[in-house]
Design a protein around this motif. Structure first.
Motif, mmCIF file in Angstrom:
data_model
loop_
_atom_site.group_PDB
_atom_site.id
_atom_site.type_symbol
_atom_site.label_atom_id
_atom_site.label_comp_id
_atom_site.label_asym_id
_atom_site.label_seq_id
_atom_site.Cartn_x
_atom_site.Cartn_y
_atom_site.Cartn_z
ATOM 1 N N HIS A 197 87.982 -25.788 75.719
ATOM 2 C CA HIS A 197 87.216 -26.738 74.618
ATOM 3 C C HIS A 197 86.124 -26.210 74.044
ATOM 4 O O HIS A 197 85.099 -25.535 74.881
ATOM 5 N N TYR A 203 83.093 -27.694 73.746
ATOM 6 C CA TYR A 203 82.086 -28.186 74.709
ATOM 7 C C TYR A 203 81.985 -27.475 75.695
ATOM 8 O O TYR A 203 81.040 -27.654 76.659
ATOM 9 N N ASP A 225 89.850 -27.885 69.626
ATOM 10 C CA ASP A 225 89.683 -28.963 70.042
ATOM 11 C C ASP A 225 90.907 -29.493 70.676
ATOM 12 O O ASP A 225 91.994 -28.748 71.222
ATOM 13 N N SER A 226 90.912 -30.669 71.165
ATOM 14 C CA SER A 226 91.994 -31.518 72.375
ATOM 15 C C SER A 226 93.224 -31.253 71.734
ATOM 16 O O SER A 226 94.236 -30.763 72.448
ATOM 17 N N TYR A 273 94.295 -43.009 72.915
ATOM 18 C CA TYR A 273 93.562 -41.703 72.555
ATOM 19 C C TYR A 273 93.678 -41.048 73.643
ATOM 20 O O TYR A 273 93.678 -41.237 74.900
ATOM 21 N N ASN A 298 91.930 -39.180 75.388
ATOM 22 C CA ASN A 298 90.644 -39.124 76.083
ATOM 23 C C ASN A 298 91.005 -40.523 76.886
ATOM 24 O O ASN A 298 90.444 -41.581 77.138
ATOM 25 N N SER A 326 91.700 -37.137 67.959
ATOM 26 C CA SER A 326 90.479 -37.325 66.943
ATOM 27 C C SER A 326 91.209 -36.519 65.631
ATOM 28 O O SER A 326 91.040 -36.969 64.579
ATOM 29 N N HIS A 366 78.434 -39.503 72.671
ATOM 30 C CA HIS A 366 78.561 -39.853 71.020
ATOM 31 C C HIS A 366 78.089 -41.086 70.634
ATOM 32 O O HIS A 366 77.318 -41.140 69.799
ATOM 33 N N HIS A 423 81.422 -36.361 64.697
ATOM 34 C CA HIS A 423 82.592 -36.641 65.304
ATOM 35 C C HIS A 423 82.930 -37.999 65.365
ATOM 36 O O HIS A 423 82.066 -38.735 65.167
ATOM 37 N N GLU A 446 84.042 -39.964 67.301
ATOM 38 C CA GLU A 446 83.365 -40.914 68.215
ATOM 39 C C GLU A 446 81.878 -41.391 68.119
ATOM 40 O O GLU A 446 81.480 -42.150 68.896
ATOM 41 N N SER A 470 87.683 -34.559 64.057
ATOM 42 C CA SER A 470 87.456 -33.821 65.338
ATOM 43 C C SER A 470 86.378 -32.528 65.234
ATOM 44 O O SER A 470 86.029 -32.142 64.156
ATOM 45 N N THR A 471 86.300 -31.958 66.406
ATOM 46 C CA THR A 471 85.333 -30.806 66.385
ATOM 47 C C THR A 471 85.991 -29.724 65.564
ATOM 48 O O THR A 471 85.322 -29.066 64.866
HETATM 49 P P1 13P Z 1 88.046 -33.352 69.968
HETATM 50 O O1 13P Z 1 89.581 -34.238 69.824
HETATM 51 O O2 13P Z 1 87.389 -32.981 68.804
HETATM 52 O O3 13P Z 1 88.702 -32.012 70.714
HETATM 53 O O4 13P Z 1 87.344 -34.292 70.913
HETATM 54 C C1 13P Z 1 87.424 -34.363 72.308
HETATM 55 C C2 13P Z 1 86.179 -35.112 72.722
HETATM 56 O O5 13P Z 1 86.201 -35.173 74.043
HETATM 57 C C3 13P Z 1 85.142 -35.624 71.869
HETATM 58 O O6 13P Z 1 84.191 -36.038 72.755
#
Ligand code: 13P
Ligand code: SF4
Length: 295
Positions: free
Chosen positions: A15, A17, A31-32, A103, A105, A120, A166, A189, A191, A205-206
């Motif tokens: 990812h 991050y 991104d996820s 979501y 997450n 996202s 976030h 983002h 979030e 999203s990222t």
């Molecule tokens: P993304 O969906 O942009 O990858 O974001 C995941 C995430 O954990 C954001 O904090």
């Protein structure tokens, strides 16, 4: 200690991050949503997922035949547990014509109660394609509000969760960063809190933020997301400048993933991700529905 894993048998996903050195050594960074798609498309028997636990679990649920490893199994997104099965049951019992939108997450158990999962990157599109009028969006209240603002034809009920990292960034911080860099655009983002989203040239999203920066004529950007994203932004747009809204915009769990931890998996010391069958089977339906509706 298990058998060593042959590098040729593995797809290493990271990812945005994850620490820079981990991203640099991965086969694919995303991104996820893109990471889940890539896991499904892979023909390798092993996935080494440089992300937090819900990402590895989702890959395992979508690819039950593959061995999935998390280099840092204790890297856990705190938002994953910010909703409960009891809350979902109570909403289902009291609201007719309801879709439960979870979501990504989130824990596998929460996903197992979802009608559909979203990330996202695809939440607006996926929710817009649901036939139900009422939407229970959990756990992230910020992403939920972002989606709801774009779909006035739906009636939303929100969870109470958020990303502590976030959610902590403020409009004052964003204003200060923009004042320090006149002409820069704010990219956030989804979030982030409403006040930050409202000031932004782009929210998403990222991967969406990175694509926006790449396609924009602007030369400077203030970035409201985890600092690891600056690595890919700078790699893709070396001529542009990026400034975080805050210096400590860091996800401590993502930063648990180290090159040594990745090596440890290849040395045979990883523990494969497992999700109990009834939970995985139900969660798989909701994840696959996301992949279909997001097309
Ligand atoms: P993304 O969906 O942009 O990858 O974001 C995941 C995430 O954990 C954001 O904090
Ligand atoms: Fe979870 Fe926030 Fe870290 Fe994303 S940045 S993985 S939402 S804690």
């Amino acid at each position: 200690m298990g058998n060593c894993i042959d590098r040729a048998d593995a797809l290493v996903l990271a990812h945005y991050y994850a620490p820079d050195v981990v991203q640099a050594a991965a086969d694919f960074v995303g991104d996820s949503f893109a990471l889940a798609q890539r896991a499904v498309a892979s023909d390798k028997p092993v996935i080494v997922f440089c992300g937090v636990s819900f990402m590895g679990e989702s890959a395992k649920i979508l690819c039950p035949e593959k061995q999935v490893y998390l280099p840092a199994p204790d890297a856990h997104c705190p938002m994953a547990d910010m909703a409960t099965e009891e809350e979902i049951a109570a909403m289902r019992a009291s609201v007719p014509d309801l879709a439960v939108v979870v979501y990504v997450n989130s824990s596998a158990r929460l996903k197992s109660h979802a009608d559909v999962v979203v990330t996202s990157a695809n939440a607006v599109k996926v929710v817009s394609r649901l036939k139900e009028k009422n939407i229970y969006f959990i756990p992230d209240k910020n992403l939920g509000a972002f989606v709801a603002a774009q779909l006035p034809e739906k009636n939303f009920y929100f969870g109470h969760g958020c990303c502590p990292i976030h959610n902590a960034t403020t409009a004052d911080e964003a204003r200060a960063a923009l004042a320090a860099h006149p002409g820069a655009l704010l990219l956030s983002h989804a979030e982030c809190p409403a006040a930050v989203r409202a000031m932004s040239a782009f929210v998403g999203s990222t991967a969406g933020m990175i694509a926006y920066a790449e396609g924009s004529d602007a030369k400077e950007f203030v970035i409201a997301t985890e600092a690891g994203t600056l690595y890919e932004l700078s790699r893709r747009c070396p001529e542009k400048k990026f400034y975080p809204t805050r210096t400590d915009f860091l996800c401590a769990d993502m930063k648990k993933i180290t090159p040594e931890a990745v090596e440890n998996v290849f040395a045979g010391n990883g523990i494969p991700v497992e999700v109990e069958a009834p939970v995985a089977d139900r969660a798989r339906r909701a994840l696959r529905r996301m992949l279909e509706l997001a097309q």
